[in-house]
Design a protein around this motif. Structure first.
Motif: not given
Length: 156
Positions: A79-80, A96-99, A127-128, A150-152
């Motif tokens: 996701g992004t 560090e990401t919620p993805l 998320a988000g 904004e990163l994929t």
């Protein structure tokens, strides 16, 4: 455009709150050492006025490996996310990401097509909620340290 600006403002505010919450306590040291559980070593805070170049401890070999062309055959697009600068003194290439729910290897890519291979770390956020990315990764992506790109995000 205004909702994006408000989102960015909210992310910056949240980052400031997180940094304040994680700041070391100024309480006096106890007179007798107490047995404390082992904790993971956190990097020392950066010296006042330290430059981004001084804080970037990655080697030329690590930077070259991180920017090699990706092999999309084994990748999974997660996701992004909007990313802000993470702890500048935390070394290495990471986001560090919620993805993600566990530490894994992956890659991030900007809208302009620049990409970096790095470690994907779970943020524990909803998320988000946005992500934090290491200073060396932002430099390799050619992103200003104050930007909110904004990163994929890809796993694998």
């Amino acid at each position: 455009m205004i909702p994006t600006a408000l989102t960015a403002l909210g992310l910056l505010s949240a980052c400031a709150e997180l940094q304040q919450a994680s700041a070391p306590s100024r309480a006096p040291a106890p007179s007798a050492p107490a047995a404390a559980p082992q904790q993971a070593a956190r990097p020392a805070p950066p010296p006042a006025g330290a430059s981004a170049e001084a804080l970037d401890t990655t080697t030329p070999e690590q930077r070259a490996a991180a920017t090699q062309a990706p092999e999309p055959a084994g990748e999974q697009r997660l996701g992004t996310t909007i990313a802000s600068l993470g702890a500048p003194a935390d070394p290495g290439l990471w986001i560090e990401t919620p993805l993600v729910n566990s530490v894994t290897q992956g890659r991030v890519e900007t809208a302009s097509g620049k990409s970096v291979k790095l470690e994907l770390r779970p943020s524990g956020g909803a998320a988000g909620s946005g992500s934090e990315i290491s200073l060396p990764a932002m430099r390799l992506l050619g992103v200003a340290l104050t930007d909110l790109p904004e990163l994929t995000v890809y796993r694998g």
